[in-house]
Design a protein around this motif. Structure first.
Motif, PDB file in Angstrom:
ATOM      1  N   PRO A 673      30.651  19.057   2.861  1.00 52.04           N
ATOM      2  CA  PRO A 673      31.461  20.282   2.946  1.00 52.04           C
ATOM      3  C   PRO A 673      30.668  21.513   3.378  1.00 52.04           C
ATOM      4  CG  PRO A 673      31.146  19.609   0.663  1.00 52.04           C
ATOM      5  CD  PRO A 673      30.649  18.482   1.503  1.00 52.04           C
ATOM      6  N   ASN A 674      29.345  21.423   3.302  1.00 51.30           N
ATOM      7  CA  ASN A 674      28.543  22.570   3.747  1.00 51.30           C
ATOM      8  C   ASN A 674      28.407  22.631   5.259  1.00 51.30           C
ATOM      9  OD1 ASN A 674      28.082  23.438   1.154  1.00 51.30           O
ATOM     10  ND2 ASN A 674      26.313  22.055   0.918  1.00 51.30           N
ATOM     11  N   HIS A 675      28.831  21.526   5.914  1.00 53.20           N
ATOM     12  CA  HIS A 675      28.730  21.517   7.372  1.00 53.20           C
ATOM     13  C   HIS A 675      29.943  22.184   7.977  1.00 53.20           C
ATOM     14  CE1 HIS A 675      25.661  18.001   7.651  1.00 53.20           C
ATOM     15  NE2 HIS A 675      25.227  19.063   6.998  1.00 53.20           N
ATOM     16  N   PHE A 676      29.817  23.449   8.261  1.00 55.25           N
ATOM     17  CA  PHE A 676      30.947  24.159   8.878  1.00 55.25           C
ATOM     18  C   PHE A 676      30.415  25.145   9.897  1.00 55.25           C
ATOM     19  CE2 PHE A 676      29.868  26.383   4.942  1.00 55.25           C
ATOM     20  CZ  PHE A 676      29.625  27.663   5.391  1.00 55.25           C
ATOM     21  N   LEU A 677      31.329  25.568  10.757  1.00 58.31           N
ATOM     22  CA  LEU A 677      30.975  26.538  11.798  1.00 58.31           C
ATOM     23  C   LEU A 677      31.695  27.835  11.501  1.00 58.31           C
ATOM     24  CD1 LEU A 677      31.530  24.117  14.747  1.00 58.31           C
ATOM     25  CD2 LEU A 677      29.322  25.039  14.077  1.00 58.31           C
ATOM     26  N   LEU A 678      31.078  28.946  11.821  1.00 60.62           N
ATOM     27  CA  LEU A 678      31.681  30.246  11.560  1.00 60.62           C
ATOM     28  C   LEU A 678      31.926  30.970  12.878  1.00 60.62           C
ATOM     29  CD1 LEU A 678      30.056  32.072   8.548  1.00 60.62           C
ATOM     30  CD2 LEU A 678      32.461  31.675   8.917  1.00 60.62           C
ATOM     31  N   PHE A 679      33.110  31.463  13.031  1.00 61.78           N
ATOM     32  CA  PHE A 679      33.406  32.255  14.228  1.00 61.78           C
ATOM     33  C   PHE A 679      33.898  33.618  13.788  1.00 61.78           C
ATOM     34  CE2 PHE A 679      33.730  27.926  15.620  1.00 61.78           C
ATOM     35  CZ  PHE A 679      33.126  27.955  16.867  1.00 61.78           C
ATOM     36  N   ASP A 700      21.624  21.427  20.938  1.00 64.79           N
ATOM     37  CA  ASP A 700      21.906  20.824  22.251  1.00 64.79           C
ATOM     38  C   ASP A 700      23.301  21.183  22.735  1.00 64.79           C
ATOM     39  OD1 ASP A 700      19.497  19.703  21.845  1.00 64.79           O
ATOM     40  OD2 ASP A 700      20.271  17.734  21.215  1.00 64.79           O
ATOM     41  N   HIS A 701      24.259  20.980  21.833  1.00 66.15           N
ATOM     42  CA  HIS A 701      25.658  21.246  22.195  1.00 66.15           C
ATOM     43  C   HIS A 701      25.853  22.699  22.546  1.00 66.15           C
ATOM     44  CE1 HIS A 701      26.958  17.265  21.003  1.00 66.15           C
ATOM     45  NE2 HIS A 701      26.197  17.394  19.902  1.00 66.15           N
ATOM     46  N   ILE A 702      25.211  23.555  21.752  1.00 65.92           N
ATOM     47  CA  ILE A 702      25.367  24.992  22.002  1.00 65.92           C
ATOM     48  C   ILE A 702      24.848  25.335  23.391  1.00 65.92           C
ATOM     49  CG2 ILE A 702      24.571  27.300  21.291  1.00 65.92           C
ATOM     50  CD1 ILE A 702      24.572  26.116  18.393  1.00 65.92           C
ATOM     51  N   TYR A 709      28.727  26.576  29.865  1.00 65.48           N
ATOM     52  CA  TYR A 709      30.140  26.673  30.285  1.00 65.48           C
ATOM     53  C   TYR A 709      30.899  27.788  29.596  1.00 65.48           C
ATOM     54  CZ  TYR A 709      29.164  22.043  32.164  1.00 65.48           C
ATOM     55  OH  TYR A 709      28.628  20.995  32.816  1.00 65.48           O
ATOM     56  N   ASP A 710      30.313  28.312  28.556  1.00 63.74           N
ATOM     57  CA  ASP A 710      30.986  29.380  27.783  1.00 63.74           C
ATOM     58  C   ASP A 710      32.379  28.923  27.330  1.00 63.74           C
ATOM     59  OD1 ASP A 710      31.294  31.755  26.531  1.00 63.74           O
ATOM     60  OD2 ASP A 710      32.072  32.800  28.297  1.00 63.74           O
ATOM     61  N   SER A 711      32.412  27.682  26.803  1.00 62.03           N
ATOM     62  CA  SER A 711      33.702  27.123  26.381  1.00 62.03           C
ATOM     63  C   SER A 711      33.584  26.656  24.928  1.00 62.03           C
ATOM     64  CB  SER A 711      34.073  25.967  27.295  1.00 62.03           C
ATOM     65  OG  SER A 711      35.154  25.275  26.727  1.00 62.03           O
ATOM     66  N   ILE A 712      34.265  27.334  24.098  1.00 62.01           N
ATOM     67  CA  ILE A 712      34.228  26.969  22.670  1.00 62.01           C
ATOM     68  C   ILE A 712      34.971  25.663  22.427  1.00 62.01           C
ATOM     69  CG2 ILE A 712      34.953  27.683  20.351  1.00 62.01           C
ATOM     70  CD1 ILE A 712      34.411  30.578  21.328  1.00 62.01           C
ATOM     71  N   PRO A 713      36.172  25.467  23.011  1.00 62.75           N
ATOM     72  CA  PRO A 713      36.875  24.189  22.786  1.00 62.75           C
ATOM     73  C   PRO A 713      36.036  22.992  23.187  1.00 62.75           C
ATOM     74  CG  PRO A 713      38.330  25.762  23.827  1.00 62.75           C
ATOM     75  CD  PRO A 713      37.003  26.407  23.772  1.00 62.75           C
ATOM     76  N   ALA A 714      35.350  23.104  24.325  1.00 60.78           N
ATOM     77  CA  ALA A 714      34.514  21.992  24.786  1.00 60.78           C
ATOM     78  C   ALA A 714      33.398  21.729  23.781  1.00 60.78           C
ATOM     79  CB  ALA A 714      33.917  22.323  26.144  1.00 60.78           C
TER      80      ALA A 714
END
Lengths: 732, 202
Positions: A673-679, A700-702, A709-714
């Protein structure tokens, strides 16, 4: 000289004051004393010298001295001030000292307490040390025990390990065998593979050939398709042309028809004109017809009415004729007199006749009654007559008897007279023969006899009288008889006459009864009519009306209505005032009668939702609003829950909002549960990713998706894919 | 009015004027006599050989003029049957008195233009006696104890078109009434019966 000493003295005094508080007031006192002594000294000097010079000198001296005195006084005051300041400073110093002293004492006490505490702690620690030592010993023992158990376990494990190693070796042997088998197979398969490759090459070459073929064929096919398309287009065109031709043919036909029609068109137009003229004419006629129809309807109505009237008329004619006939009859009926000129006369006549008839009837009634009485009388008289006849017969018989009797009596009388005569002759003979005595005797005897005769005579006379009476009676009865007979005859005649008019009489009686009944009815009806008229009159007086023909109107804004409106307004105003006054009273009562700006407060209170009604209304409104809100919230929650659920299912991320403008995304496949992303969403609407523990591991993904690509969904999907692959691996 | 009524002949128009004028004075008299409006709002006027009281209240005058002008029209058409002055208590809204003027119209006057023979003097004498009776009726009518207002009802033909300012009403009967018939006058075209109904005092 005194001044110097005074200063010194003062200094000394001051010293003394500083040193000891007890002699505080004395120096002051001394100072005053010195002053006073100074003054007294001056006075003494002034008294001693009285000359002018000396006076002037003295004055000068005095003045100088006064100046000195003033200077000295000012000095004294200065010194006093200094003294007072020094006193205050001294006090302060003293207070400080005392404070310090107290503080020191306090510290000392605290330290003593601390020492005591420390001692207690020391003791406690020593106790604890003992306890811990004991515990340590126990722990040592336990450790030894455990060591022993662990050693045993280790032995066990070693044995197991040896056993497992043996198994492993066996397994390795087996694996080796398998491996050799597999290697052999591999060799075989490689050979096969080589063969297959060769075959593959062959087939590839064939394939190339085939491809070429196919390309040729494709080109052919394309051409064919083109041709086909062309053919189809051509066919379509042909069809179109055919259609056109057919349409043209049709058109031709139509044209021919049209031509023929055109030829007839002019005629038609002419006809049309005629028809339009006719039409307009007809329209007029139609209007006329409508009018006529209406007229017709009205006439029909009239006709109906007139027919009715006609029928009524015919009825009336018949009646009229009837009436005429009757009238004629009536007129003829009255031929004797002058002809009846008018119904009034007629009615008068009739009334007269009726009256006379009534009179006649009354007379007849009287007659009848008299007749009946006469009949009864007649009967009585007849009876009497009969009686009288019988009596008469009896009387006649009596008379006859009497006559016989009289005859007999006459005969007897004759006999008696003869006898008497005989006796008289005898007596005469005797008288002549006999003496006087005898004569006397005989005379008495004769007298007696004569008396008897007289009696007889009387009797006869009586009888005769009686006879005469009876004869008279007889004649009377005869007369009566004749009268009765006459009357009987009359009565018989009358009865005959009665018999003739009996039918009429019956009718008359019936009619009379009827008339009487009708008269009664008429009277009752008249009474009713009178009552009803009176009632109607009363109702009319009360203002009743016939609603079928009449309606009652009045001016809408009549005074009553205005007054009522005013009244309702007044009541409203009064109620408001009452409310206000009540509030005023309430305020006054609450504040105990002392209120400023009372009216303002009242206004405020009225402005407030003061009245219970308002409050209730507001409450209900509030409740309804709350309910609405709750329902909305529920619906919103439900939909949002659903939406979130669906988003989670579809996108693989759960989105939370820990604080405004921040969004926390937790993946469906995240390992903890600690694995989360913040926007974070900035004010301009841009979304930025914030660094978290988890995001640092996704460098890597970032770099790949966000930086390049500046694409958050991707980025998110790549993370999801990564996590999924990891999970599947871990499951596998 | 004098223009339409000659010395000894009455036309329909003149008759209408006479009757309307009688209504005006009659209503004013009733209002004064029954104390519906304060007596100080009335002023004296000479009419029918009597001193009559006429209101000076502008609002009331306006109302009466409006009503009477409408009634005049109806009198001229002979569609009016009755004029009723209803006196109501404001507090209880109960009808206490009904002054009823029955109008009988000689409808032949609508078609015949020939004026009738009756002198104006005679008519005004008759009217004067009616108004005198109205004035005298105070002696037997019960005292109106509460504040009252009045309404004018007009009984008309059923098929009459109702003007905009007018509305249909009930007959406004008195629940328990006693009636007194007053004198009648006639212009030979309009015959006016006057009567008063009042609530029986318990």
């Amino acid at each position: 000289m005194e001044d110097n000493t005074a200063v010194i003295r003062m200094k000394r005094d001051f010293d003394a004051f500083i040193h000891g508080t007890g002699s505080k007031s004395t120096p002051m006192f001394r100072l005053d004393q010195s002053d006073i002594s100074n003054d007294s000294h001056l006075e003494q000097s002034s008294v001693s010298s009285l000359s002018v010079k000396s006076l002037l000198d003295k004055e000068k001296e005095n003045k100088s001295k006064e100046a000195e005195v003033i200077a000295l006084r000012s000095q004294v005051t200065k010194l006093k001030l200094e003294l007072s300041s020094l006193q205050t400073s001294n006090k302060r110093v003293k207070i400080d000292l005392e404070k310090d002293c107290e503080l020191m004492q306090m510290e000392r006490e605290q330290e003593v307490e601390k020492v005591v505490e420390m001692k207690a702690q020391l003791q406690y620690i020593a106790d604890k040390e003992k306890q811990t030592r004991e515990e340590l010993l126990e722990c040592h023992k336990e450790l030894e025990r455990r060591k022993a158990s662990y050693e045993e376990k280790i032995n066990m494990f070693r044995k197991e390990k040896i056993h497992l190693e043996q198994e492993l070796q066996e397994a390795k042997k087996k694996a080796w065998e398998k491996l050799t088998g597999v290697k052999n197979e591999l060799v075989r398969t490689t050979e096969e593979l080589n063969i297959c490759r060769q075959e593959l090459d062959d087939t590839k070459s064939q394939l190339v050939l085939q491809l070429r073929h196919s390309s040729d064929l494709e080109s052919h096919l394309k051409e064919l398709e083109d041709y086909k398309n062309k053919a189809a287009i051509a066919e379509q065109k042909v069809k179109e042309f055919e259609l056109r031709i057919s349409s043209m043919e049709e058109d031709e036909k139509v044209i021919k028809a049209m031509k023929s029609q055109l030829t007839s068109f002019e005629e038609l137009e002419r006809e049309n004109r005629k028809l339009s003229v006719e039409n307009s004419y007809l329209k007029e006629i139609q209007e006329n017809i409508l009018l006529l129809k209406e007229q017709n309807e009205s006439l029909k109505g009239k006709l109906d009415r007139s027919e009715q009237r006609m029928s009524d008329f015919s009825k009336l004619q018949i009646e009229c004729e009837d009436m005429k006939l009757r009238l004629e009859k009536w007129e003829n009926a009255d031929k004797g007199k002058s002809k009846v000129q008018s119904p009034e006369e007629m009615s008068k006549r009739i009334a007269e006749l009726q009256r006379t008839e009534a009179l006649m009837l009354a007379k007849q009634g009287q007659m009848q009654s008299s007749m009946t009485s006469c009949e009864s009388e007649l009967r009585v008289v007849k009876g009497e007559c009969q009686d009288l006849k019988t009596e008469l017969i009896r009387e006649k018989q009596k008379v006859q008897q009497q006559a016989d009797f009289i005859k007999r009596l006459q005969k007897k009388l004759l006999l008696v007279t003869k006898e008497r005569d005989g006796y008289k002759s005898i007596i005469d003979s005797y008288e002549s023969e006999v003496t006087v005595n005898i004569q006397a005797g005989t005379s008495t005897h004769i007298q007696q006899l004569e008396e008897g005769i007289g009696g007889y005579k009387k009797q006869i006379q009586f009888q005769e009288e009686e006879l005469a009476k009876s004869a008279e009676q007889l004649s009377e009865s005869r007369r009566q008889n004749i009268q009765f007979e006459k009357r009987i005859r009359e009565l018989e005649q009358a009865t005959h006459a009665n018999q003739f008019s009996q039918c009429d009489q019956e009718i008359i009686l019936q009619l009379r009864e009827k008339i009487a009944g009708l008269e009664k009815e008429l009277e009752a009806k008249e009474e009713k009519v009178l009552v009803l008229e009176a009632r109607i009159e009363q109702r009319r007086l009360q203002g009743d009306y016939d609603p079928t023909t009449t309606k009652v109107l009045h001016f809408k804004m009549n005074p009553v209505k205005i007054a009522q409106n005013q009244r309702t307004e007044e009541i409203k105003a009064l109620q408001e005032e009452n409310e206000r006054l009540k509030k005023r009273l309430q305020i006054l009562e609450e504040s105990g009668g002392k209120v400023e700006d009372l009216t303002v407060q009242v206004e405020q209170k009225l402005q407030e939702p003061g009245s219970a009604k308002d409050i209730e209304e507001m409450k209900t409104q509030l409740n309804s609003a709350k309910l609405k809100n709750e329902r909305l919230m529920e619906a919103f929650k439900k939909t949002s829950q659903e939406f979130r659920e669906v988003c989670y299912r579809l996108m693989g991320y759960k989105i939370d909002i820990p604080c405004t403008n921040q969004y926390r995304l937790t993946s469906m496949y995240s390992e903890s549960p600690n694995h989360f992303l913040l926007f974070q969403q900035s004010s301009s609407g841009e979304i930025q990713m914030l660094e978290t523990e988890f995001s640092t591991s996704l460098k890597d993904h970032i770099d790949m998706y966000l930086a390049r690509y500046d694409s958050i969904p991707a980025f998110l999907s790549s993370v999801t894919l990564d996590l999924v692959s990891r999970q599947t691996i871990s499951i596998g | 009015m004098a223009a339409t009524v000659t010395q000894n002949a009455i036309t329909l128009k003149g008759s209408t004027e006479i009757v309307a004028e009688f209504f005006m004075y009659g209503i004013n008299s009733i209002l004064y006599q029954r104390g519906i409006y304060p007596p100080e709002t009335f002023t004296r006027a000479q009419k029918y050989g009597l001193t009559l009281l006429v209101t000076t209240d502008e609002q009331l005058k306006k109302y009466l003029n409006e009503v009477i002008s409408q009634i005049k029209e109806w009198l001229f058409n002979m569609t009016v049957k009755k004029l009723v002055v209803v006196i109501r208590s404001i507090d209880t809204n109960e009808v206490l008195e009904r002054w009823q003027f029955d109008v009988e119209c000689d409808k032949t006057a609508l078609t015949e233009s020939k004026p009738r023979e009756k002198s104006e003097k005679e008519i005004s004498k008759e009217i004067g006696s009616v108004i005198r009776q109205i004035t005298a009726s105070v002696t037997f009518l019960p005292l109106l104890e509460s504040a009252c207002e009045f309404d004018l009802l007009v009984y008309t033909d059923k098929n009459l078109e109702v003007p905009e300012a007018w509305g249909e009403s009930g007959p406004q009967f008195i629940a328990n009434s006693e009636e007194v018939r007053l004198r009648t006058f006639t212009t030979t075209i309009h015959k006016v019966d006057t009567m008063v109904a009042y609530k029986k005092s318990d």
